[in-house]
Design an enzyme around this catalytic site. Structure first.
Site, PDB file in Angstrom:
ATOM      1  N   ASP A  83      66.546  79.254  36.404  1.00  0.00           N
ATOM      2  CA  ASP A  83      65.104  79.026  36.242  1.00  0.00           C
ATOM      3  C   ASP A  83      64.749  77.570  36.020  1.00  0.00           C
ATOM      4  OD1 ASP A  83      66.049  78.577  33.708  1.00  0.00           O
ATOM      5  OD2 ASP A  83      64.445  79.666  32.706  1.00  0.00           O
ATOM      6  N   TYR A 124      68.690  67.999  33.311  1.00  0.00           N
ATOM      7  CA  TYR A 124      70.015  68.099  32.695  1.00  0.00           C
ATOM      8  C   TYR A 124      70.964  66.993  33.153  1.00  0.00           C
ATOM      9  CZ  TYR A 124      69.580  72.414  29.957  1.00  0.00           C
ATOM     10  OH  TYR A 124      69.257  73.352  29.006  1.00  0.00           O
TER      11      TYR A 124
END
Ligand code: NAD
Ligand code: LMR
Length: 447
Positions: free
Chosen positions: A171, A270
């Site tokens: 997601d 990330y």
């Protein structure tokens, strides 16, 4: 009238289960459901959420048959889809994944660095077990897997169950695209949804870049986004952003520096763990990590709501929240069931889609999804910077899977040493030895 589907949610005791159930209820018109069964190997945890979901379903969609069980045959018989979100070792183990590397000055994170590898070693066996149950009891069903660490789990299923009916999804890009819509609103006043954007993206899971973002008329949205991200990362004025936990606010803001390294693209947040690990460690509290934040936040909230629903005998006044990834899962299920050929970002074998990259790598790229599964779109060649980073990271993921298959200490040590988040073989060994001790109930014995 569309044909109804029977769903098994594996990881029935997950904090995300009530949100997924609610999402399924809200999407009955496009994805009708005959039955939802929750499956977990922890009866006590699952019971608490299932009893609340039963009350909610009776109120909102009494026509849906609802059950919960810890018995695989009951759970996986007569189903069309498994939606899997298990966390092997629960938050107690996530906490150790984060805190052990941090003791050695290394990033401690759920899916990135040594913590992600430790979680991968725990997850491979149980995810494959669920896939095997599904294929035994409902051989035509699809498994939509969003159990983390998705990159390692995806590589493991590619190696150990090639060609099987499992699709690995995440997601994170969906969440970021929703956030991009808020940025565009802040910058221009224009209201868009994620589905109004046409994107190009490539990378590995939790490790990728957007190369194109435009609206349906073909107008380039990248300049607006780049300007904003270069100044304040993904931070914005939307209520969704304002209510984010502090650790996420920092991650969204740090995207500014991740972007600076390659202003041609727009990055996944990330990447900060790989490109700025020193910053991440300096800004981590080794005694209070994301696992603590989630246990004190989402886990308490969801289980508290469930308790209140059961005590009150009604879900009124205690509505569960639907996460961003829930709608994405329904989109994917619809594409498979009704052959919609929707374009979605999925984790699939590269097989030449990125031409100058390992064909056996599991990559996250746009695919057209129909009833035969995903058809990846061609990406072409990628630049040297991204290829270098991705090559290193994909080898880390492959080494972890090889370590699990071969029970190899050597390969696990190599994997941790190779990670961009780890400074040396010495530190890698110290972390590995402590992770082995902490994970002795979950990992294969390494020799
Ligand atoms: P959680 O700990 O609340 O729930 C996980 C559940 O899985 C628990 O009830 C646990 O008992 C169960 N479980 C563990 N091992 C099992 C097994 N072998 N068989 C059946 N059930 C098992 O965790 P959570 O925070 O709700 O997250 C669940 C998972 O979803 C995690 O892997 C998380 O990283 C992942 N996640 C993925 C995405 C994505 O988009 N990819 C988004 C959010 C969360
Ligand atoms: C996060 O840390 O936010 C993700 O791993 C998902 C979650 O909240 O656990």
């Amino acid at each position: 009238m569309r044909e109804k589907s029977a769903i098994c949610i594996a990881g029935g005791g997950s904090t995300f289960t009530p949100g997924i159930v609610l999402m399924l209820v809200e999407n009955q018109d496009r994805f009708p459901i005959s039955k939802i069964t929750l499956y977990d190997n922890n009866a006590e945890r699952q019971d608490k959420l299932a009893e609340a979901c039963a009350i909610m379903l009776k109120e909102k969609a009494p026509e849906i048959e609802f059950n919960w069980t810890t018995d695989p045959e009951t759970a996986f018989t007569g189903i069309d889809f498994v939606m899997a979100h298990i966390r092997v070792g629960l938050y107690a183990m996530r906490e150790l994944d984060e805190k052990i590397p941090l003791k050695y000055g290394v990033v401690g994170q759920e899916t990135c660095g040594p913590g992600g590898m430790a979680y991968g070693m725990r997850s491979i066996g149980p995810v494959i077990e669920i896939l095997d149950y599904m294929e035994k009891y409902s051989p035509n069903a699809w498994m939509l897997n969003y159990s983390n660490p998705a990159a390692i789990v995806a590589e493991a299923t590619r190696r150990l169950r090639p060609g099987h009916r499992i699709i690995n999804i995440c997601d994170m890009p969906v969440g970021l695209e929703t956030n991009m819509c808020s940025i565009i609103k802040d910058e221009t006043g224009r209201e868009l949804t994620r589905n109004d954007m046409e994107i190009r993206y490539y990378g590995l899971n939790h490790f990728g870049w957007w190369t194109q973002i435009q609206d349906k008329e073909g107008n380039d949205l990248m300049p607006i986004l780049k300007k904003h991200i270069s100044e304040m990362g993904y931070a914005n004025n939307s209520p969704e952003f304002q209510h984010r936990d502090p650790s996420w606010v920092e991650t969204y803001t740090k995207a500014k520096d991740v972007y600076a390294l390659d202003p041609e693209t727009v990055p996944n947040t990330y990447l900060k763990y790989y490109l700025y690990p020193d910053f991440v460690v300096e800004h981590s509290d080794p005694n209070y990590t994301r696992a603590n934040e989630v246990m004190d936040g989402r886990e308490k909230t969801v289980f508290g709501q469930a308790k209140a629903i059961v005590e009150n005998g009604t879900s009124k006044g205690n509505e569960f929240a639907v996460g961003v990834h829930a709608s994405f899962i329904v989109d994917l299920a619809c594409a498979l069931k009704f052959n919609t050929h929707e374009r979605m970002l999925l984790i699939v074998p590269n097989e030449g889609a990125i031409e100058n990259f390992d064909p056996t790598a599991m990559v996250e790229i746009p695919c057209l999804v129909g009833s035969n599964g995903p058809e990846p779109l061609k990406i072409g060649d990628i630049p040297t910077f991204q290829r270098g980073l991705m090559t290193e990271q994909v080898c880390v993921e492959k080494l972890v899977v090889e370590a699990w298959i071969e029970h190899s200490y050597q390969k696990m040590w190599q994997a941790i040493t190779l990670s961009k988040t780890v400074p040396s073989g010495k530190v890698a060994k110290q972390i590995l030895d402590e992770l082995i001790e902490a994970n002795k109930d979950f990992w294969p014995e390494l020799k």
